[in-house]
Design an enzyme around this catalytic site. Sequence first.
Site, PDB file in Angstrom:
ATOM      1  N   CYS A  44      -1.492   3.931  10.896  1.00 17.96           N
ATOM      2  CA  CYS A  44      -0.752   4.993  11.645  1.00 17.96           C
ATOM      3  C   CYS A  44      -2.296   5.287  12.472  1.00 17.96           C
ATOM      4  O   CYS A  44      -2.817   6.357  12.722  1.00 17.96           O
ATOM      5  CB  CYS A  44      -1.166   6.184  10.745  1.00 17.96           C
ATOM      6  SG  CYS A  44      -2.135   6.462   9.717  1.00 17.96           S
ATOM      7  N   ASP A  95       1.802  -1.475   4.771  1.00 15.13           N
ATOM      8  CA  ASP A  95       1.406  -0.291   5.793  1.00 15.13           C
ATOM      9  C   ASP A  95      -0.032   0.364   5.625  1.00 15.13           C
ATOM     10  O   ASP A  95      -0.817   0.910   4.850  1.00 15.13           O
ATOM     11  CB  ASP A  95       2.438   0.701   5.212  1.00 15.13           C
ATOM     12  CG  ASP A  95       2.068   2.285   5.853  1.00 15.13           C
ATOM     13  OD1 ASP A  95       1.426   2.306   7.556  1.00 15.13           O
ATOM     14  OD2 ASP A  95       1.444   3.197   5.600  1.00 15.13           O
ATOM     15  N   CYS A 128       0.471  -1.418   0.391  1.00 15.68           N
ATOM     16  CA  CYS A 128      -0.592  -0.104   0.254  1.00 15.68           C
ATOM     17  C   CYS A 128       1.108   1.307  -0.188  1.00 15.68           C
ATOM     18  O   CYS A 128       0.620   1.422   1.245  1.00 15.68           O
ATOM     19  CB  CYS A 128      -1.506  -0.381   0.898  1.00 15.68           C
ATOM     20  SG  CYS A 128      -1.892  -1.342   1.720  1.00 15.68           S
ATOM     21  N   GLY A 175       6.075   7.860   0.787  1.00 16.79           N
ATOM     22  CA  GLY A 175       7.493   8.028   2.142  1.00 16.79           C
ATOM     23  C   GLY A 175       8.241   7.250   2.365  1.00 16.79           C
ATOM     24  O   GLY A 175       9.395   6.792   2.198  1.00 16.79           O
ATOM     25  N   LYS A 176       7.364   5.473   2.718  1.00 17.67           N
ATOM     26  CA  LYS A 176       8.175   4.488   3.143  1.00 17.67           C
ATOM     27  C   LYS A 176       9.296   4.124   1.752  1.00 17.67           C
ATOM     28  O   LYS A 176      10.276   3.336   2.508  1.00 17.67           O
ATOM     29  CB  LYS A 176       7.172   3.887   3.994  1.00 17.67           C
ATOM     30  CG  LYS A 176       6.078   4.332   5.264  1.00 17.67           C
ATOM     31  CD  LYS A 176       5.659   3.921   6.013  1.00 17.67           C
ATOM     32  CE  LYS A 176       4.629   4.401   6.941  1.00 17.67           C
ATOM     33  NZ  LYS A 176       4.103   5.764   6.098  1.00 17.67           N
ATOM     34  N   ASP A 182       0.150   0.073  -5.771  1.00 18.50           N
ATOM     35  CA  ASP A 182      -1.211   1.163  -5.051  1.00 18.50           C
ATOM     36  C   ASP A 182      -2.609   0.419  -5.878  1.00 18.50           C
ATOM     37  O   ASP A 182      -1.880   0.229  -6.798  1.00 18.50           O
ATOM     38  CB  ASP A 182      -1.084   2.343  -4.625  1.00 18.50           C
ATOM     39  CG  ASP A 182      -1.818   3.191  -3.766  1.00 18.50           C
ATOM     40  OD1 ASP A 182      -1.627   3.013  -2.584  1.00 18.50           O
ATOM     41  OD2 ASP A 182      -3.514   2.488  -4.235  1.00 18.50           O
ATOM     42  N   ASP A 216      -3.971  -5.200  -6.854  1.00 16.44           N
ATOM     43  CA  ASP A 216      -5.056  -4.873  -5.066  1.00 16.44           C
ATOM     44  C   ASP A 216      -4.383  -5.396  -4.523  1.00 16.44           C
ATOM     45  O   ASP A 216      -3.622  -7.227  -4.725  1.00 16.44           O
ATOM     46  CB  ASP A 216      -5.758  -5.385  -5.585  1.00 16.44           C
ATOM     47  CG  ASP A 216      -6.647  -5.241  -4.442  1.00 16.44           C
ATOM     48  OD1 ASP A 216      -6.148  -5.273  -3.109  1.00 16.44           O
ATOM     49  OD2 ASP A 216      -8.436  -5.772  -4.910  1.00 16.44           O
TER      50      ASP A 216
END
Length: 561
Positions: free
Chosen positions: A388, A335, A266, A271-272, A290, A317
Amino acid sequence: MPDALRPARGARDVAFRILTRVEEGGAYANLLLRDSPEVARLSPADRALATELVYGTLAWRARLDHALAAYLDRPPERLEAWFRRLLRMAFYQLLFLDRVPAYAVVHETVALARRLGHEGHARMANAVLRAYLRDPKRAAPPEGDDAGALAVRLSAPAWLVERWRAAYGPDGAEALLRAMNAPPALYVRLNRLRPNAEAIVRARLQEAGASLEPAPGLPDAYAVRGPASALKPLLAEGWLTIQDRNAQLIARAMRLKPGLRVYDACAAPGGKATHIAELMDDVGEVVAADIHPHKVQLLEREKARLGLRSLVVRQEDARKLQNLPPASFDRVLVDAPCSGLGTLARKPEIKWRLQPEAIESLAAKQRAILRGAAALVRPGGLIVYSTCTLTREENEGTVEAFLRERPDFVLDPTLLDDLPPVPGLRSVGPGMVELWPGEGGDGFFLARLRRAPAEGPQGGPDAGAERNGGGAEDFAGGPERAVATEGSAAAADPPAPGAPKVLRRVERGDRRIGGAAADRPAMQPVPGKEGHHGGAHSGTGAFVGTEKPLRPSVRGPRGVA
């Protein structure tokens, strides 16, 4: 109703328009403040004021409605939505922004009410605000430690207060709520592939009136103090990435080194995934996937901006990975999309939109993504699951459900050995940690699992190093990473197929602040004034704009997660 076609007039008018789009159109405040042409046309001081008004009015909505109700002859919810929104914004200024003169608040609010409505709205706004100025004590929040009083005093939905009190105890819940209302700092990640990146970025920021401060324990992570506009050319040239401090721990939990094959399920906005590629010295392969086409475009732009050759972008997916060979990656990152309750300091609108029943549906989606992505992990490889948010269903519950389905995976009890001791890091069981929000970082959950090795000789480019403990070269980040892992349980052989899972259900008592778990230090409430402009955070937050108009800090952009 307000006329959306007329030109905006000043910071308060722009802030009101953004609040309207957030509350009525489902937009996100951080994106509107970043991208809106109306914001860009404001002076630096007015841009900072508009930013403060938007975030403060959203974050403190329950507290503002309580204060407003004390001066009305009807409940606030019976007011027209736009008029209630305008009065909330006025009360935020009167209650929390002590550098804004009260007469200016009254004058501007009355003028806006007249332009947006009619003379009756202007007279009512004037009467309500002047009633507050005559007797401000009526606006005081309720006292007491019950969930209802805390929901008003620290401005959160009652269901969320009750949930966090049950999970973390009264002190822990209050600490969380205070952290969510404090202005977040602006963190960046320097591009470790660029020679002399720190010296060059520091010098250029100083020329623009900003400074760079290293984040303790996190190589490449820095807080930026000063105008956020100073970052624009550095971002465009690929010297850095805006990324929350705590988000930068996730890639470092993956035990990366050059030459690995890694899948980020994902990945957007990137960023990751880009951090993974940088930690691998851009050697190997990082597949960033993604499901959404527009997010795939974001990933392609990040790849080009940072000049990463090892990054491969795919649209797919993660629940239905039919075009990739199973067991073909050394590392996998999930993530997962989540409720976002760890990011309320940057996205305060989430707490008013999220309904408790949505958490279980999110957890079901997370379990499906984790189940699909796990098929890509080679025997002996690692999968990292992160969110998060701070809900058990989306975090430990998702991991436990996965392990019941996949006995060939085990939680890795050496995870905490590999992470730097940043503020707010705490274990919630072997192989699982939480990162609490505060001191500028968002809230995260992180788990690391290992797939049992295949029978016979172990394959994979890093198999020997992981079985035998490896050395400094086996950990991205250099010798300082090896110090944290030397002599740990990582040196032991991976468990054989069929070995019992390393899994302990964490009882609620372990999660409470001040509870029995010795490895979970107490999270102290944020001292000082509750408004964004005061308290212990006043001197540490980054400010968006060019000069300080109201307080030592206003919020920075969320950036790339």
